[in-house]
Motif scaffolding. Structure first.
Motif, short mmCIF file in Angstrom:
data_model
loop_
_atom_site.label_atom_id
_atom_site.label_comp_id
_atom_site.label_asym_id
_atom_site.label_seq_id
_atom_site.Cartn_x
_atom_site.Cartn_y
_atom_site.Cartn_z
N THR A 117 41.24 40.57 40.45
CA THR A 117 41.31 41.92 41.02
C THR A 117 40.01 42.23 41.77
OG1 THR A 117 40.29 43.09 39.16
CG2 THR A 117 42.66 42.65 39.00
N GLY A 164 44.63 39.40 43.79
CA GLY A 164 46.07 39.59 43.61
C GLY A 164 46.73 38.39 42.97
N LYS A 182 44.47 37.76 36.11
CA LYS A 182 44.65 38.19 37.50
C LYS A 182 43.29 38.38 38.15
CE LYS A 182 47.34 41.53 40.12
NZ LYS A 182 48.32 42.61 40.08
#
Ligand SMILES: *[C@@H]1O[C@H](CO)[C@@H](O)[C@H](O)[C@H]1NC(C)=O
Ligand SMILES: *[C@@H]1O[C@H](CO)[C@@H](O)[C@H](O)[C@H]1NC(C)=O
Ligand SMILES: *[C@@H]1O[C@H](CO)[C@@H](O)[C@H](O)[C@H]1NC(C)=O
Ligand SMILES: *[C@@H]1O[C@H](CO)[C@@H](O)[C@H](O)[C@H]1NC(C)=O
Ligand SMILES: *[C@@H]1O[C@H](CO)[C@@H](O)[C@H](O)[C@H]1NC(C)=O
Ligand SMILES: *[C@@H]1O[C@H](CO)[C@@H](O)[C@H](O)[C@H]1NC(C)=O
Ligand SMILES: *[C@@H]1O[C@H](CO)[C@@H](O)[C@H](O)[C@H]1NC(C)=O
Ligand SMILES: *[C@@H]1O[C@H](CO)[C@@H](O)[C@H](O)[C@H]1NC(C)=O
Length: 447
Positions: free
Chosen positions: A96, A31, A94
Protein backbone atom coordinates in the motif's frame (compact mmCIF):
# COMPACT_ATOMS: atom_id res chain seq x y z
CA UNK A 1 -2.46 -33.44 -11.97
CA UNK A 2 0.59 -32.75 -14.12
CA UNK A 3 -1.63 -32.28 -17.17
CA UNK A 4 -3.59 -29.53 -15.42
CA UNK A 5 -0.58 -27.38 -14.75
CA UNK A 6 -0.21 -25.61 -18.12
CA UNK A 7 -3.93 -24.77 -18.00
CA UNK A 8 -3.60 -23.25 -14.54
CA UNK A 9 -0.62 -21.17 -15.64
CA UNK A 10 -2.50 -20.01 -18.71
CA UNK A 11 -5.43 -19.11 -16.49
CA UNK A 12 -3.20 -17.00 -14.24
CA UNK A 13 -1.74 -15.23 -17.24
CA UNK A 14 -5.22 -14.25 -18.28
CA UNK A 15 -6.22 -13.09 -14.83
CA UNK A 16 -3.08 -11.41 -13.56
CA UNK A 17 -0.86 -10.54 -16.49
CA UNK A 18 0.70 -7.53 -14.77
CA UNK A 19 1.56 -9.29 -11.50
CA UNK A 20 3.32 -12.08 -13.39
CA UNK A 21 5.41 -9.58 -15.28
CA UNK A 22 6.14 -7.86 -11.98
CA UNK A 23 7.44 -11.16 -10.58
CA UNK A 24 9.94 -11.45 -13.39
CA UNK A 25 11.89 -8.31 -12.55
CA UNK A 26 11.49 -8.37 -8.79
CA UNK A 27 8.98 -5.54 -8.75
CA UNK A 28 5.63 -5.35 -7.02
CA UNK A 29 3.60 -2.19 -7.46
CA UNK A 30 1.20 -0.56 -5.03
CA UNK A 31 -2.04 -2.54 -4.92
CA UNK A 32 -0.39 -5.92 -5.56
CA UNK A 33 -1.11 -8.61 -3.00
CA UNK A 34 -0.37 -12.24 -2.09
CA UNK A 35 -2.64 -14.69 -0.30
CA UNK A 36 -1.59 -17.24 2.33
CA UNK A 37 -2.25 -20.76 1.07
CA UNK A 38 -2.08 -19.75 -2.57
CA UNK A 39 1.30 -21.15 -3.63
CA UNK A 40 1.13 -19.61 -7.09
CA UNK A 41 1.83 -16.09 -5.90
CA UNK A 42 5.29 -15.00 -4.87
CA UNK A 43 7.45 -11.98 -5.42
CA UNK A 44 10.70 -13.26 -6.86
CA UNK A 45 14.03 -11.48 -7.19
CA UNK A 46 15.23 -10.79 -10.78
CA UNK A 47 17.52 -13.85 -10.92
CA UNK A 48 14.96 -15.77 -8.78
CA UNK A 49 17.51 -16.42 -6.03
CA UNK A 50 15.10 -15.20 -3.34
CA UNK A 51 11.34 -15.29 -2.90
CA UNK A 52 9.08 -13.12 -0.77
CA UNK A 53 5.73 -14.58 0.25
CA UNK A 54 3.97 -16.97 2.60
CA UNK A 55 5.40 -20.18 4.03
CA UNK A 56 3.20 -22.70 5.75
CA UNK A 57 4.28 -23.63 9.28
CA UNK A 58 5.03 -27.25 10.06
CA UNK A 59 1.81 -29.33 10.05
CA UNK A 60 -0.29 -26.26 10.81
CA UNK A 61 -2.78 -24.10 8.91
CA UNK A 62 -0.69 -21.09 9.86
CA UNK A 63 1.61 -19.01 7.67
CA UNK A 64 4.75 -16.99 7.99
CA UNK A 65 5.41 -13.95 5.81
CA UNK A 66 8.99 -14.71 4.86
CA UNK A 67 11.94 -14.42 2.51
CA UNK A 68 13.74 -17.61 1.49
CA UNK A 69 16.31 -19.06 -0.90
CA UNK A 70 14.16 -19.97 -3.86
CA UNK A 71 16.51 -22.07 -6.01
CA UNK A 72 17.92 -24.60 -3.54
CA UNK A 73 16.06 -27.74 -2.37
CA UNK A 74 16.18 -26.62 1.28
CA UNK A 75 14.23 -23.34 0.56
CA UNK A 76 15.95 -21.97 3.68
CA UNK A 77 14.08 -19.10 5.33
CA UNK A 78 16.28 -16.04 5.95
CA UNK A 79 13.75 -13.47 7.19
CA UNK A 80 10.26 -13.44 8.67
CA UNK A 81 7.81 -10.74 9.67
CA UNK A 82 5.32 -12.42 11.99
CA UNK A 83 7.16 -15.12 13.96
CA UNK A 84 5.22 -14.31 17.12
CA UNK A 85 1.90 -13.96 15.30
CA UNK A 86 1.52 -16.60 12.56
CA UNK A 87 -1.13 -15.74 9.98
CA UNK A 88 -4.16 -17.96 9.30
CA UNK A 89 -4.90 -19.32 5.82
CA UNK A 90 -6.27 -16.72 3.36
CA UNK A 91 -4.44 -13.89 5.13
CA UNK A 92 -3.13 -11.36 2.64
CA UNK A 93 -0.06 -9.25 2.26
CA UNK A 94 -0.58 -6.09 0.24
CA UNK A 95 1.66 -3.30 -0.91
CA UNK A 96 0.00 0.00 0.00
CA UNK A 97 1.07 3.59 -0.56
CA UNK A 98 0.55 4.76 3.05
CA UNK A 99 1.56 1.73 5.14
CA UNK A 100 4.07 -0.08 2.93
CA UNK A 101 3.78 -3.88 3.20
CA UNK A 102 0.67 -4.78 5.21
CA UNK A 103 -0.22 -8.24 6.47
CA UNK A 104 -3.90 -8.70 7.27
CA UNK A 105 -5.85 -11.70 8.54
CA UNK A 106 -8.82 -12.90 6.41
CA UNK A 107 -11.15 -10.65 8.44
CA UNK A 108 -9.02 -7.63 7.56
CA UNK A 109 -7.38 -7.27 10.98
CA UNK A 110 -3.80 -6.05 10.82
CA UNK A 111 -1.14 -8.58 11.88
CA UNK A 112 1.97 -6.68 10.81
CA UNK A 113 3.05 -3.74 8.66
CA UNK A 114 6.40 -2.50 7.47
CA UNK A 115 5.46 1.15 7.48
CA UNK A 116 7.16 3.44 4.97
CA UNK A 117 8.50 5.66 7.77
CA UNK A 118 8.07 8.71 5.59
CA UNK A 119 6.79 9.39 2.11
CA UNK A 120 4.51 7.50 -0.20
CA UNK A 121 5.38 3.99 -1.36
CA UNK A 122 5.27 3.29 -5.11
CA UNK A 123 6.74 -0.19 -5.46
CA UNK A 124 8.39 -3.06 -3.66
CA UNK A 125 11.48 -4.85 -4.91
CA UNK A 126 12.84 -8.28 -3.99
CA UNK A 127 16.58 -7.86 -4.57
CA UNK A 128 18.89 -10.78 -5.42
CA UNK A 129 20.77 -10.00 -2.21
CA UNK A 130 17.74 -11.21 -0.20
CA UNK A 131 16.74 -7.67 0.77
CA UNK A 132 13.10 -6.71 0.14
CA UNK A 133 12.69 -2.97 -0.13
CA UNK A 134 9.84 -0.52 -0.44
CA UNK A 135 10.59 2.60 -2.49
CA UNK A 136 8.82 5.77 -3.55
CA UNK A 137 8.25 6.89 -7.14
CA UNK A 138 11.75 8.42 -7.22
CA UNK A 139 13.29 5.08 -6.31
CA UNK A 140 14.25 6.23 -2.80
CA UNK A 141 14.20 3.47 -0.16
CA UNK A 142 11.46 3.90 2.44
CA UNK A 143 11.82 0.54 4.17
CA UNK A 144 13.95 -2.58 3.77
CA UNK A 145 13.83 -6.06 5.31
CA UNK A 146 17.61 -5.88 5.99
CA UNK A 147 16.85 -3.29 8.68
CA UNK A 148 14.40 -5.54 10.51
CA UNK A 149 16.75 -8.21 11.82
CA UNK A 150 15.46 -11.72 12.50
CA UNK A 151 17.80 -14.71 12.98
CA UNK A 152 19.92 -14.47 9.81
CA UNK A 153 22.42 -12.06 8.27
CA UNK A 154 23.17 -12.12 4.54
CA UNK A 155 26.07 -10.73 2.47
CA UNK A 156 25.77 -6.93 1.91
CA UNK A 157 23.85 -6.67 5.21
CA UNK A 158 25.19 -4.48 8.02
CA UNK A 159 24.26 -4.59 11.70
CA UNK A 160 24.66 -1.22 13.39
CA UNK A 161 25.37 -0.58 17.06
CA UNK A 162 22.28 -1.59 19.05
CA UNK A 163 21.31 -4.15 16.39
CA UNK A 164 19.94 -7.48 17.61
CA UNK A 165 19.69 -10.83 15.86
CA UNK A 166 17.16 -13.05 17.71
CA UNK A 167 16.96 -16.82 17.60
CA UNK A 168 13.61 -18.51 17.02
CA UNK A 169 12.12 -20.75 19.70
CA UNK A 170 12.69 -24.01 17.83
CA UNK A 171 13.45 -25.17 14.31
CA UNK A 172 9.74 -24.93 13.42
CA UNK A 173 8.47 -22.28 15.86
CA UNK A 174 9.47 -18.76 14.80
CA UNK A 175 8.44 -17.02 18.03
CA UNK A 176 11.23 -15.17 19.83
CA UNK A 177 13.75 -17.62 21.28
CA UNK A 178 16.20 -17.49 24.17
CA UNK A 179 19.33 -16.24 22.38
CA UNK A 180 20.67 -13.04 20.80
CA UNK A 181 23.61 -11.82 18.76
CA UNK A 182 24.08 -8.10 19.46
CA UNK A 183 26.46 -5.25 18.78
CA UNK A 184 26.45 -3.55 22.17
CA UNK A 185 27.37 0.09 22.95
CA UNK A 186 30.91 -0.69 24.13
CA UNK A 187 31.72 -2.00 20.62
CA UNK A 188 31.64 -5.72 21.37
CA UNK A 189 29.58 -8.12 19.28
CA UNK A 190 28.24 -10.69 21.75
CA UNK A 191 26.09 -13.77 21.99
CA UNK A 192 23.86 -13.81 25.07
CA UNK A 193 20.82 -15.50 26.60
CA UNK A 194 17.70 -13.48 27.47
CA UNK A 195 14.66 -13.57 29.70
CA UNK A 196 11.37 -14.33 27.96
CA UNK A 197 9.08 -12.54 27.33
CA UNK A 198 10.78 -9.30 28.44
CA UNK A 199 13.92 -9.77 26.34
CA UNK A 200 16.14 -8.65 29.22
CA UNK A 201 19.68 -9.76 28.29
CA UNK A 202 21.49 -12.15 30.62
CA UNK A 203 25.19 -12.91 30.52
CA UNK A 204 27.13 -13.16 27.26
CA UNK A 205 28.79 -16.42 26.23
CA UNK A 206 30.76 -15.15 23.22
CA UNK A 207 32.59 -11.85 22.59
CA UNK A 208 34.21 -10.45 19.44
CA UNK A 209 36.71 -8.66 21.76
CA UNK A 210 36.31 -5.38 19.87
CA UNK A 211 35.79 -3.27 22.98
CA UNK A 212 38.25 -0.41 23.47
CA UNK A 213 38.39 2.41 26.02
CA UNK A 214 39.01 4.75 23.06
CA UNK A 215 35.71 4.61 21.17
CA UNK A 216 37.39 5.43 17.85
CA UNK A 217 39.16 2.07 18.15
CA UNK A 218 36.09 0.09 19.25
CA UNK A 219 33.71 -1.94 17.06
CA UNK A 220 30.93 0.04 15.42
CA UNK A 221 29.37 -2.20 12.76
CA UNK A 222 29.00 -5.91 12.07
CA UNK A 223 29.52 -6.23 8.32
CA UNK A 224 28.73 -9.20 6.08
CA UNK A 225 30.46 -8.10 2.89
CA UNK A 226 29.45 -9.12 -0.61
CA UNK A 227 32.30 -11.66 -0.81
CA UNK A 228 30.78 -13.56 2.12
CA UNK A 229 33.08 -12.45 4.96
CA UNK A 230 31.59 -11.53 8.33
CA UNK A 231 33.59 -9.17 10.52
CA UNK A 232 33.32 -6.44 13.13
CA UNK A 233 34.42 -3.12 11.68
CA UNK A 234 36.13 -0.83 14.18
CA UNK A 235 35.57 2.93 14.01
CA UNK A 236 39.23 3.28 13.01
CA UNK A 237 38.41 1.12 9.94
CA UNK A 238 40.30 -2.04 10.98
CA UNK A 239 38.51 -5.39 10.87
CA UNK A 240 38.07 -8.13 13.46
CA UNK A 241 37.22 -11.25 11.44
CA UNK A 242 34.36 -13.49 12.52
CA UNK A 243 34.87 -15.57 9.37
CA UNK A 244 38.16 -17.39 9.85
CA UNK A 245 40.21 -18.36 6.80
CA UNK A 246 38.98 -18.11 3.24
CA UNK A 247 35.46 -18.78 1.98
CA UNK A 248 34.20 -20.10 -1.35
CA UNK A 249 33.48 -17.31 -3.89
CA UNK A 250 30.13 -15.53 -3.46
CA UNK A 251 29.68 -15.43 -7.22
CA UNK A 252 29.00 -19.19 -7.23
CA UNK A 253 27.93 -19.70 -3.61
CA UNK A 254 25.37 -18.42 -1.16
CA UNK A 255 26.52 -17.37 2.30
CA UNK A 256 24.49 -16.82 5.44
CA UNK A 257 25.00 -16.39 9.18
CA UNK A 258 22.20 -17.81 11.33
CA UNK A 259 21.67 -17.70 15.08
CA UNK A 260 20.05 -21.05 15.82
CA UNK A 261 17.43 -21.77 18.48
CA UNK A 262 20.06 -23.62 20.58
CA UNK A 263 22.22 -20.48 20.82
CA UNK A 264 24.79 -21.53 18.22
CA UNK A 265 25.70 -18.86 15.64
CA UNK A 266 26.76 -20.55 12.39
CA UNK A 267 28.28 -19.22 9.17
CA UNK A 268 27.30 -21.33 6.16
CA UNK A 269 27.92 -21.56 2.44
CA UNK A 270 25.97 -23.41 -0.25
CA UNK A 271 26.66 -23.81 -3.98
CA UNK A 272 24.22 -21.72 -6.03
CA UNK A 273 23.78 -24.26 -8.77
CA UNK A 274 23.63 -27.60 -7.06
CA UNK A 275 22.67 -30.75 -8.96
CA UNK A 276 20.23 -31.38 -6.12
CA UNK A 277 21.84 -33.03 -3.14
CA UNK A 278 24.27 -30.44 -1.82
CA UNK A 279 23.59 -28.91 1.53
CA UNK A 280 24.70 -25.97 3.60
CA UNK A 281 28.29 -26.46 4.70
CA UNK A 282 29.52 -24.97 7.93
CA UNK A 283 32.16 -22.25 7.60
CA UNK A 284 32.40 -21.44 11.31
CA UNK A 285 30.48 -22.20 14.49
CA UNK A 286 30.36 -19.75 17.40
CA UNK A 287 30.87 -20.78 20.17
CA UNK A 288 32.85 -24.01 19.77
CA UNK A 289 30.93 -25.71 22.57
CA UNK A 290 27.57 -24.20 23.52
CA UNK A 291 27.13 -26.74 26.34
CA UNK A 292 30.07 -25.50 28.38
CA UNK A 293 30.15 -21.75 27.67
CA UNK A 294 26.61 -20.74 28.65
CA UNK A 295 26.90 -19.76 32.31
CA UNK A 296 25.41 -17.40 34.82
CA UNK A 297 22.90 -17.58 37.63
CA UNK A 298 19.91 -16.59 35.50
CA UNK A 299 18.35 -18.50 32.63
CA UNK A 300 18.16 -22.22 32.00
CA UNK A 301 20.90 -22.83 29.43
CA UNK A 302 20.49 -24.38 25.94
CA UNK A 303 18.53 -27.42 27.17
CA UNK A 304 16.03 -25.76 29.50
CA UNK A 305 15.82 -26.32 33.25
CA UNK A 306 17.07 -29.70 34.49
CA UNK A 307 18.10 -30.62 30.93
CA UNK A 308 21.51 -31.99 30.02
CA UNK A 309 23.48 -30.76 26.98
CA UNK A 310 25.99 -32.71 24.90
CA UNK A 311 27.68 -31.37 21.80
CA UNK A 312 27.09 -32.97 18.39
CA UNK A 313 29.79 -33.50 15.77
CA UNK A 314 28.61 -30.32 14.02
CA UNK A 315 28.91 -28.43 17.35
CA UNK A 316 25.18 -28.07 17.96
CA UNK A 317 23.41 -28.81 21.24
CA UNK A 318 21.84 -32.22 21.85
CA UNK A 319 19.52 -32.24 24.86
CA UNK A 320 18.45 -35.09 27.13
CA UNK A 321 16.81 -35.49 30.49
CA UNK A 322 18.62 -37.06 33.45
CA UNK A 323 17.48 -40.43 34.89
CA UNK A 324 13.93 -40.40 36.27
CA UNK A 325 13.16 -37.08 34.53
CA UNK A 326 11.11 -36.51 31.38
CA UNK A 327 10.50 -33.63 28.97
CA UNK A 328 8.26 -30.81 30.21
CA UNK A 329 6.87 -30.52 26.67
CA UNK A 330 7.11 -33.93 24.97
CA UNK A 331 7.45 -32.18 21.59
CA UNK A 332 10.32 -29.91 22.62
CA UNK A 333 13.63 -31.62 23.48
CA UNK A 334 15.12 -28.18 24.26
CA UNK A 335 12.36 -27.08 26.64
CA UNK A 336 13.61 -28.62 29.88
CA UNK A 337 12.76 -31.61 32.07
CA UNK A 338 10.64 -32.42 35.11
CA UNK A 339 11.08 -35.14 37.74
CA UNK A 340 8.86 -38.23 37.27
CA UNK A 341 8.67 -38.76 41.03
CA UNK A 342 7.54 -36.58 43.94
CA UNK A 343 10.57 -34.67 45.15
CA UNK A 344 11.20 -34.55 48.85
CA UNK A 345 9.31 -31.68 50.42
CA UNK A 346 9.59 -29.89 53.72
CA UNK A 347 6.37 -31.32 55.16
CA UNK A 348 5.09 -34.07 57.41
CA UNK A 349 3.94 -36.22 54.49
CA UNK A 350 4.60 -39.93 54.14
CA UNK A 351 6.52 -41.31 52.40
CA UNK A 352 8.80 -38.29 52.46
CA UNK A 353 11.47 -39.31 54.94
CA UNK A 354 15.19 -39.61 54.11
CA UNK A 355 14.82 -43.42 53.96
CA UNK A 356 12.26 -43.08 51.14
CA UNK A 357 14.93 -41.50 48.90
CA UNK A 358 18.16 -42.72 47.40
CA UNK A 359 21.03 -41.26 45.40
CA UNK A 360 21.56 -42.62 41.91
CA UNK A 361 24.89 -41.97 40.16
CA UNK A 362 24.96 -39.70 37.08
CA UNK A 363 27.57 -40.23 34.39
CA UNK A 364 29.77 -37.17 33.78
CA UNK A 365 26.86 -34.79 34.32
CA UNK A 366 27.06 -31.43 36.07
CA UNK A 367 24.98 -28.30 36.54
CA UNK A 368 27.90 -26.08 37.58
CA UNK A 369 26.03 -23.08 38.91
CA UNK A 370 23.09 -24.58 40.79
CA UNK A 371 25.07 -24.97 44.06
CA UNK A 372 23.76 -23.64 47.32
CA UNK A 373 26.19 -25.32 49.78
CA UNK A 374 29.82 -26.35 49.63
CA UNK A 375 31.40 -28.62 52.28
CA UNK A 376 35.17 -28.86 52.38
CA UNK A 377 37.06 -30.85 53.55
CA UNK A 378 34.47 -33.61 53.44
CA UNK A 379 34.06 -37.25 52.46
CA UNK A 380 31.60 -38.76 50.02
CA UNK A 381 29.61 -40.74 52.59
CA UNK A 382 28.94 -37.65 54.70
CA UNK A 383 28.14 -35.75 51.49
CA UNK A 384 25.44 -38.31 50.57
CA UNK A 385 24.06 -38.28 54.11
CA UNK A 386 23.92 -34.49 54.15
CA UNK A 387 21.86 -34.52 50.93
CA UNK A 388 19.43 -37.26 52.00
CA UNK A 389 18.71 -35.40 55.24
CA UNK A 390 18.18 -32.06 53.49
CA UNK A 391 14.76 -31.52 51.89
CA UNK A 392 16.21 -28.87 49.59
CA UNK A 393 18.99 -31.03 48.19
CA UNK A 394 18.39 -32.69 44.79
CA UNK A 395 21.87 -33.30 43.45
CA UNK A 396 25.33 -33.65 44.92
CA UNK A 397 28.67 -33.40 43.20
CA UNK A 398 31.72 -34.69 45.04
CA UNK A 399 35.32 -34.22 43.99
CA UNK A 400 38.72 -33.84 45.67
CA UNK A 401 37.35 -33.68 49.20
CA UNK A 402 34.65 -31.15 48.34
CA UNK A 403 30.89 -31.70 48.38
CA UNK A 404 28.46 -29.40 46.54
CA UNK A 405 24.72 -29.47 47.17
CA UNK A 406 22.45 -28.41 44.32
CA UNK A 407 18.72 -27.78 44.11
CA UNK A 408 16.00 -27.68 41.44
CA UNK A 409 15.56 -26.21 38.96
CA UNK A 410 19.03 -27.09 37.75
CA UNK A 411 20.46 -24.86 35.04
CA UNK A 412 23.17 -25.04 32.36
CA UNK A 413 23.39 -28.85 32.57
CA UNK A 414 26.07 -30.55 30.52
CA UNK A 415 27.55 -33.99 30.10
CA UNK A 416 31.08 -34.72 28.97
CA UNK A 417 34.55 -35.94 29.79
CA UNK A 418 35.50 -32.52 31.11
CA UNK A 419 32.94 -32.72 33.94
CA UNK A 420 34.82 -33.16 37.22
CA UNK A 421 33.83 -35.33 40.17
CA UNK A 422 31.09 -37.82 40.88
CA UNK A 423 27.50 -36.64 40.80
CA UNK A 424 24.33 -38.16 42.23
CA UNK A 425 20.63 -37.39 41.83
CA UNK A 426 18.31 -37.84 44.80
CA UNK A 427 15.26 -39.82 43.63
CA UNK A 428 12.27 -41.51 45.25
CA UNK A 429 13.01 -45.18 46.02
CA UNK A 430 11.30 -47.91 44.02
CA UNK A 431 9.58 -47.72 40.69
CA UNK A 432 7.60 -44.67 41.63
CA UNK A 433 6.14 -42.46 38.95
CA UNK A 434 3.92 -39.49 39.52
CA UNK A 435 0.17 -40.15 39.52
CA UNK A 436 -2.16 -37.85 37.56
CA UNK A 437 -2.68 -34.18 38.42
CA UNK A 438 -2.74 -33.45 42.17
CA UNK A 439 -6.18 -33.30 43.81
CA UNK A 440 -7.74 -29.85 44.05
CA UNK A 441 -7.64 -28.65 47.69
CA UNK A 442 -11.11 -28.68 49.21
CA UNK A 443 -10.70 -25.68 51.48
CA UNK A 444 -11.00 -22.17 50.16
CA UNK A 445 -7.94 -20.05 50.72
CA UNK A 446 -9.67 -17.29 52.64
CA UNK A 447 -12.13 -19.44 54.56
C1 LIG B 1 10.43 -1.10 -10.41
O1 LIG B 1 9.38 -0.19 -10.62
C2 LIG B 1 9.74 1.19 -10.47
C3 LIG B 1 8.50 2.03 -10.63
O2 LIG B 1 7.76 1.61 -11.75
C4 LIG B 1 10.83 1.55 -11.45
O3 LIG B 1 11.22 2.88 -11.26
C5 LIG B 1 12.02 0.64 -11.23
O4 LIG B 1 13.01 0.89 -12.20
C6 LIG B 1 11.61 -0.82 -11.33
N1 LIG B 1 12.74 -1.64 -10.97
C7 LIG B 1 13.08 -2.72 -11.64
C8 LIG B 1 14.29 -3.44 -11.16
O5 LIG B 1 12.42 -3.11 -12.57
C1 LIG C 1 20.15 -4.63 -5.11
O1 LIG C 1 21.39 -5.02 -4.56
C2 LIG C 1 22.51 -4.57 -5.30
C3 LIG C 1 23.74 -5.18 -4.69
O2 LIG C 1 23.88 -4.81 -3.34
C4 LIG C 1 22.55 -3.06 -5.30
O3 LIG C 1 23.64 -2.61 -6.07
C5 LIG C 1 21.25 -2.53 -5.86
O4 LIG C 1 21.22 -1.12 -5.74
C6 LIG C 1 20.06 -3.11 -5.13
N1 LIG C 1 18.84 -2.69 -5.79
C7 LIG C 1 18.00 -1.80 -5.24
C8 LIG C 1 16.81 -1.46 -6.04
O5 LIG C 1 18.19 -1.31 -4.14
C1 LIG D 1 5.44 -21.35 19.51
O1 LIG D 1 5.69 -21.48 20.89
C2 LIG D 1 4.93 -20.60 21.71
C3 LIG D 1 5.43 -20.71 23.13
O2 LIG D 1 5.45 -22.04 23.55
C4 LIG D 1 3.47 -20.96 21.56
O3 LIG D 1 2.69 -20.07 22.34
C5 LIG D 1 3.07 -20.84 20.10
O4 LIG D 1 1.75 -21.25 19.92
C6 LIG D 1 3.99 -21.68 19.22
N1 LIG D 1 3.71 -21.37 17.82
C7 LIG D 1 3.37 -22.29 16.95
C8 LIG D 1 3.10 -21.82 15.57
O5 LIG D 1 3.29 -23.47 17.25
C1 LIG E 1 41.88 7.44 20.14
O1 LIG E 1 42.57 6.77 19.10
C2 LIG E 1 42.87 7.58 17.97
C3 LIG E 1 43.54 6.71 16.92
O2 LIG E 1 42.77 5.58 16.65
C4 LIG E 1 43.77 8.72 18.41
O3 LIG E 1 43.98 9.59 17.29
C5 LIG E 1 43.13 9.50 19.55
O4 LIG E 1 44.03 10.46 20.03
C6 LIG E 1 42.74 8.55 20.68
N1 LIG E 1 42.02 9.30 21.71
C7 LIG E 1 42.34 9.22 22.99
C8 LIG E 1 41.51 10.04 23.93
O5 LIG E 1 43.25 8.51 23.39
C1 LIG F 1 42.42 0.37 15.49
O1 LIG F 1 42.16 -0.08 16.82
C2 LIG F 1 42.71 -1.35 17.14
C3 LIG F 1 42.28 -1.70 18.57
O2 LIG F 1 42.69 -0.72 19.47
C4 LIG F 1 44.22 -1.31 17.00
O3 LIG F 1 44.77 -2.58 17.26
C5 LIG F 1 44.58 -0.88 15.59
O4 LIG F 1 45.99 -0.73 15.47
C6 LIG F 1 43.91 0.43 15.23
N1 LIG F 1 44.16 0.74 13.84
C7 LIG F 1 44.37 1.96 13.41
C8 LIG F 1 44.60 2.10 11.94
O5 LIG F 1 44.35 2.92 14.14
C1 LIG G 1 35.37 -8.76 2.20
O1 LIG G 1 36.16 -8.93 3.35
C2 LIG G 1 37.29 -9.77 3.15
C3 LIG G 1 37.93 -9.97 4.52
O2 LIG G 1 38.13 -8.76 5.18
C4 LIG G 1 38.20 -9.13 2.14
O3 LIG G 1 39.31 -9.99 1.91
C5 LIG G 1 37.44 -8.90 0.84
O4 LIG G 1 38.25 -8.20 -0.08
C6 LIG G 1 36.18 -8.10 1.09
N1 LIG G 1 35.40 -8.02 -0.12
C7 LIG G 1 35.00 -6.88 -0.63
C8 LIG G 1 34.20 -6.93 -1.87
O5 LIG G 1 35.26 -5.81 -0.10
C1 LIG H 1 20.54 -30.81 4.74
O1 LIG H 1 20.67 -30.42 6.10
C2 LIG H 1 19.46 -30.46 6.82
C3 LIG H 1 19.70 -29.89 8.18
O2 LIG H 1 20.85 -30.41 8.76
C4 LIG H 1 18.95 -31.91 6.85
O3 LIG H 1 17.72 -31.94 7.54
C5 LIG H 1 18.78 -32.41 5.44
O4 LIG H 1 18.41 -33.76 5.48
C6 LIG H 1 20.05 -32.25 4.63
N1 LIG H 1 19.79 -32.58 3.24
C7 LIG H 1 20.59 -33.35 2.51
C8 LIG H 1 20.16 -33.56 1.10
O5 LIG H 1 21.61 -33.85 2.97
C1 LIG I 1 8.30 -49.64 36.37
O1 LIG I 1 6.91 -49.43 36.10
C2 LIG I 1 6.61 -49.34 34.73
C3 LIG I 1 5.13 -48.97 34.57
O2 LIG I 1 4.35 -49.51 35.60
C4 LIG I 1 6.96 -50.69 34.06
O3 LIG I 1 6.67 -50.61 32.67
C5 LIG I 1 8.44 -50.99 34.29
O4 LIG I 1 8.77 -52.25 33.76
C6 LIG I 1 8.79 -50.94 35.76
N1 LIG I 1 10.25 -51.04 35.91
C7 LIG I 1 10.82 -51.78 36.88
C8 LIG I 1 12.31 -51.76 36.90
O5 LIG I 1 10.18 -52.39 37.69
Amino acid sequence: MAFDLPCILYFFFLLFPSSLVAQRNGNATVGDSLTAGDEATLWLSPAEDFAFGFRQLDKKDLYLLAIWYNKIPDKTIVWYANGDRPAPKKSTVKLTAELGVVLNNPQGGEIWKSGPGNGEAAYGFMNDTGNFLVANANGEKLWQSFELLTDTLLPTQIMEKGGILSSRLSETNFSQGRFQFRLIPDGNAVLNTINLPTGFPYEAYFWSKTVDSNSSNAGYQVVFNESGYLYVLRANNTREALTLGRVVPATENYHRATLHFDGVFVLYSHPKNSPGNENWSVVRTMPENICTVVRGLKGSGPCGYNGVCTISTDKRAICRCPQRFSLLDPDDPYGGCKPDFPTQVCAEEVPNAPEDYELVPLTNIDWPESDYEMYTPYNIEDCKKACLQDFFCNVIVFGEGTCWKKRLPLSNGRQGESVNGASFMKVRKGNYTLPGPPPIPKKNRDS
